[in-house]
Design a protein around this motif. Sequence first.
Motif: not given
Length: 113
Positions: A82-85, A43-51
Amino acid sequence: MKKLSLLVVLVTGLVTGAFAQAKKTLQTVVISTPSVQCDMCKKRIETFLAKEEGVTKSNVDYKKKKTTVTFYTDRTNIENIKTAIANVGYDADDVSANEESYEKLPKCCKKPE
């Protein structure tokens, strides 16, 4: 004759403009995320990548430790993703997790010692 030349120039301009807009291409990549542990990580990664600009879809499979991301190539690239993750606190292929972000993760999301 001048009208015909003007018409040809206009049509050429319209066709060129239409092709210029067609350069938006989607790319899907699979990134190894070996440090994801649970559904909270997902959830953390998917929420961050959605932005993240250009990312249209992401799916984290924490059992296989893989993240699939679909994005527009004219807005971002795989290195930015990759940097965002890594900025969320997780390893992404050859990019190590941001230490500050990693420390803020819940205990269940940290690598087993």
